[in-house]
Design a protein around this motif. Structure first.
Motif, mmCIF file in Angstrom:
data_model
loop_
_atom_site.group_PDB
_atom_site.id
_atom_site.type_symbol
_atom_site.label_atom_id
_atom_site.label_comp_id
_atom_site.label_asym_id
_atom_site.label_seq_id
_atom_site.Cartn_x
_atom_site.Cartn_y
_atom_site.Cartn_z
ATOM 1 N N ASP A 1 0.820 -1.220 0.000
ATOM 2 C CA ASP A 1 0.000 0.000 0.000
ATOM 3 C C ASP A 1 0.849 1.263 0.000
ATOM 4 O OD1 ASP A 1 0.999 -0.552 2.572
ATOM 5 O OD2 ASP A 1 -0.553 0.675 3.514
ATOM 6 N N ALA B 1 -5.229 -1.224 -3.971
ATOM 7 C CA ALA B 1 -5.809 -2.368 -3.255
ATOM 8 C C ALA B 1 -6.363 -3.393 -4.247
ATOM 9 C CB ALA B 1 -6.889 -1.891 -2.300
ATOM 10 N N TYR C 1 -3.387 -5.232 -5.900
ATOM 11 C CA TYR C 1 -2.720 -6.150 -4.965
ATOM 12 C C TYR C 1 -3.632 -7.321 -4.611
ATOM 13 C CZ TYR C 1 -0.783 -8.359 -0.899
ATOM 14 O OH TYR C 1 -0.314 -9.318 -0.030
ATOM 15 N N GLY C 2 -4.898 -7.021 -4.348
ATOM 16 C CA GLY C 2 -5.834 -8.076 -3.939
ATOM 17 C C GLY C 2 -5.867 -9.217 -4.944
ATOM 18 N N SER D 1 -1.389 -12.029 4.107
ATOM 19 C CA SER D 1 -1.793 -10.999 3.151
ATOM 20 C C SER D 1 -1.323 -9.648 3.697
ATOM 21 C CB SER D 1 -3.322 -11.026 3.042
ATOM 22 O OG SER D 1 -3.772 -10.297 1.944
ATOM 23 N N TRP E 1 -8.108 -0.453 2.596
ATOM 24 C CA TRP E 1 -7.135 -1.388 2.004
ATOM 25 C C TRP E 1 -7.391 -2.813 2.512
ATOM 26 C CZ3 TRP E 1 -3.031 -1.531 -1.427
ATOM 27 C CH2 TRP E 1 -2.220 -2.670 -1.345
ATOM 28 N N THR F 1 -8.671 -5.701 -0.037
ATOM 29 C CA THR F 1 -7.745 -6.784 -0.386
ATOM 30 C C THR F 1 -8.241 -8.120 0.164
ATOM 31 O OG1 THR F 1 -6.350 -6.260 1.523
ATOM 32 C CG2 THR F 1 -5.697 -5.297 -0.573
ATOM 33 N N THR G 1 -8.495 -11.977 -1.030
ATOM 34 C CA THR G 1 -7.545 -12.985 -0.521
ATOM 35 C C THR G 1 -8.103 -13.860 0.597
ATOM 36 O OG1 THR G 1 -6.583 -11.439 1.107
ATOM 37 C CG2 THR G 1 -5.542 -11.509 -1.063
#
Ligand code: AHR
Length: 500
Positions: A174, A184, A187-188, A209, A223, A227, A231
C-alpha cells in the motif's frame, strides 16, 4: 497513582503463540553484512557468522525471523543469492540505494537461522515480480519433486527441503515508496492468485496478506477490506506494521501511543470479521504484526545518507540508538500484544541486528545490547503459556493527544507446565510512582521467584559498547501476603513479577 489487578488461571484470553516474539532480518544497512555475517571478524565461525551476535540472538529465544525484507523484498532476485558464491553477481537495491553483493543469501540465512534456533518467515517479491517467481522460490525451498527448482537446490548441496511454513505475500504494497506499489484492487487480485498457486504447490504453508503500512495510511482500513475481499479464502493472516516515535519530545504522550496501537489491532480484527461475515466464511483470520518498534532517531540522517552517498555496501542505516523511554514503550507494546493473544498470533520486532535493533555491533569490536533488548527478552522468556484476562483497575491521566490513559498497564501469563505465572506491568505515569496490588489468591502456595524492573530517572539515557546504563535490577521491596502481591512501581518503569 495506583492499580489493582485480579488474576485467575481460569480467566483465559488464549494460549500465547510463541511467534509473537518473532523478529526480522532485512538486507538493509548492517543487519546482514557486519551484523549477523562478518567473515574475518574475530568471533566469526566457519560460515562467517558472528558468534557474539548469535549468542545474544539465542538468549532472546526468537522463534521466527522474517527475511529478506522489508522494502528490500521488492528488489529481491532470489536466484542471485544462491549457488556458488564465486558466480554471484552484485545488484542495486533500490529500496535502500545500497549495493547488494549477494555474498549472503537464502542458503546462508537458512543455515544461520538454524544456528539461532529460529524458523524463517519468508517474503516473496510481489512488487517487481509475481506469481512465477513466487512459485519457483517455493519449489526451491520446500519441494522434493526432482523438478527444476527442487533439483537446483540439491545441486547447491541442500538435499533436504527447507520446509518454510510461513510466507508473506509481498511487503507494504500500500506504500507509494514500495517498488511496484499497487492499489488495493491490483494487490488483492495478485495476492489471491499467488496464494492460490502457492497453496496448490504446497498446502502445508501459511500465508500472510499485506495489510496497511501503518494506521495513518490514507487507504487504511479500506485497504484491508478491499484486499481481503480477494484474498480471504486463500490466506491465514493479515499483516500490520507500525513504528512509534517521540520526535515531539513529549514522554507522557509517547507512552500513550499504545492506545493508537490498540485501536489499530481492534480495527483490523473487526475488518477481518466483517469480510468473514460477508463471505459467510467459517474461517477466522488472525493477525501478524510483522513489523513493530520505535523508529525515529535516525530517519533524518538516513535520507541524507541515501541521497548523498548511494550504492555503498552495508552503510550505517536506521541505526537508532534507543533510550530508556524507548524500552518502556517496547514493554507497553508487548503488553498490548499479549492482551490480544486470541487474534494476534505473530509479531516481528523490527529488526534484530544493527537496523532499528535490540542488538548492535561494532565492525571492529564486540556486540552490545540496546535498552529495548530487555523488555523483549523478559517477554520472550517468561511470556509463554496462557495470557490471562487480567482485571486491572488503574488510575488514569490525559496526555497531549490522548485521553483516559491508564497509569498502569499490565497482563499476566500463566505457564501451567512450569507452574509459573508472570505479571508484566508498566507504570507509564511520568509524574507519580504507583501503588500496585495484585490479587493472586488463585495461585495458592506460589511465592515470588523474582521481581525484575527497568527504572531510571533519565528518560534519554542509552546503552553503548562501553557500558549498560539501562539494564534490569532485582527488586526485593515487595510483599506477598494472604494472596495479595503489593509493591510500589516507580514512575516510568517496566516490571516483571514472576511467581511460582
Ligand atoms: O524495517 C524497516 C522498513 O520499514 C522495512 O523495510 C519496511 O517494510 C518498513 O517501511
Amino acid at each position: 497513582a495506583k492499580a489493582k489487578m485480579i488474576i485467575d488461571k481460569d480467566f483465559k484470553i488464549a494460549e500465547v503463540d510463541k511467534r509473537v516474539y518473532g523478529s526480522f532480518i532485512e538486507h538493509l544497512g548492517r543487519a546482514v553484512y557486519n551484523g549477523i555475517y562478518q567473515p574475518g571478524h574475530s568471533t566469526a565461525d566457519e560460515d562467517g557468522f558472528r558468534r557474539d551476535v548469535l549468542e545474544l540472538v539465542k538468549e532472546l529465544e526468537v522463534p521466527i525471523i522474517r527475511y529478506p525484507g522489508g522494502n528490500f523484498v521488492s528488489n529481491f532476485y532470489w536466484e542471485d543469492s544462491v549457488g556458488s558464491k564465486a558466480e554471484r553477481k552484485p545488484r542495486l537495491d533500490l529500496a535502500w540505494r545500497t549495493l547488494e553483493t549477494n555474498e549472503f543469501g537464502l542458503g546462508e540465512f537458512a543455515k544461520w537461522s538454524e544456528k539461532a534456533g529460529s524458523d524463517i518467515m519468508m517474503a516473496v517479491n510481489l512488487g517487481t515480480r509475481g506469481i512465477t517467481d513466487a512459485l519457483n522460490l517455493l519449489e526451491y525451498c520446500n519441494l522434493d519433486t526432482n523438478t527444476y527448482y527442487s533439483d537446483l537446490r540439491k545441486s547447491h548441496g541442500v538435499t533436504k527441503p527447507y520446509n518454510i511454513k510461513t510466507w508473506c505475500l509481498g511487503n507494504e504494497m500500500d506504500g507509494p515508496w514500495q517498488m511496484g506499489h499497487k492499489t488495493a484492487a491490483e494487490y488483492g487480485r495478485l495476492a489471491a492468485e499467488t496464494a492460490k498457486a502457492m497453496k496448490t504447490m504446497d498446502d502445508s504453508i501459511e500465508l500472510v496478506s499485506c495489510g496497511s503500512s501503518n494506521i495513518e495510511m490514507p487507504t487504511f482500513p479500506e485497504w484491508e477490506a478491499a484486499t481481503l475481499e480477494e484474498t480471504y479464502e486463500y490466506v491465514d493472516y493479515i499483516s500490520l506494521h507500525n513504528y512509534y516515535g517521540n520526535a515531539e519530545n513529549d514522554t507522557e504522550d509517547f507512552f500513550a501511543k499504545t492506545q493508537d496501537l490498540e485501536r489499530f489491532i481492534h480495527t483490523v480484527t473487526a475488518t477481518c470479521d466483517y469480510i468473514k461475515a460477508k463471505k459467510r466464511s467459517k474461517k477466522t483470520l488472525n493477525l501478524s504484526f510483522d513489523e513493530w518498534n520505535v523508529w525515529f532517531h535516525s530517519t533524518e540522517s538516513d535520507s541524507e545518507e541515501m541521497k548523498e552517498r548511494p550504492w555503498q555496501i552495508a552503510p550505517h542505516l536506521l541505526e537508532d540508538i534507543y533510550s530508556f523511554e524507548d524500552a518502556i514503550l517496547v514493554g507497553l507494546i508487548l503488553i498490548t500484544f499479549l492482551q490480544h493473544a486470541d487474534r494476534l498470533k505473530m509479531a516481528c520486532l523490527a529488526q534484530l541486528v544493527n537496523v532499528i535493533a535490540p542488538i548492535m555491533t561494532e565492525n571492529d569490536g564486540g556486540a552490545w545490547k540496546q535498552s529495548i533488548y530487555y523488555p523483549f527478552l523478559h517477554a520472550s522468556k517468561y511470556g509463554r503459556g496462557t495470557a490471562l484476562h487480567s482485571i486491572v483497575n488503574s488510575t488514569k491521566h490525559d496526555s497531549k493527544t490522548h485521553e483516559d490513559v491508564t497509569d498502569v498497564e499490565s497482563i499476566a501469563v500463566y505457564n501451567e507446565e512450569k507452574g509459573e505465572v508472570t505479571i508484566f506491568a508498566v507504570n507509564r505515569s511520568v509524574k507519580e510512582d504507583a501503588l500496585f496490588e495484585a490479587d493472586v489468591k488463585c495461585f495458592e502456595g506460589y511465592r515470588v521467584l523474582e521481581y525484575l524492573a527497568l527504572e531510571n530517572d533519565d528518560m534519554k539515557v542509552t546503552n553503548s559498547i562501553t557500558g549498560e546504563k539501562v539494564s534490569p535490577k532485582n527488586r526485593t521491596d515487595y510483599e506477598l501476603k494472604d494472596g495479595t502481591f503489593t509493591a510500589t512501581m516507580k514512575k516510568c518503569s517496566w516490571n516483571v513479577i514472576r511467581l511460582g
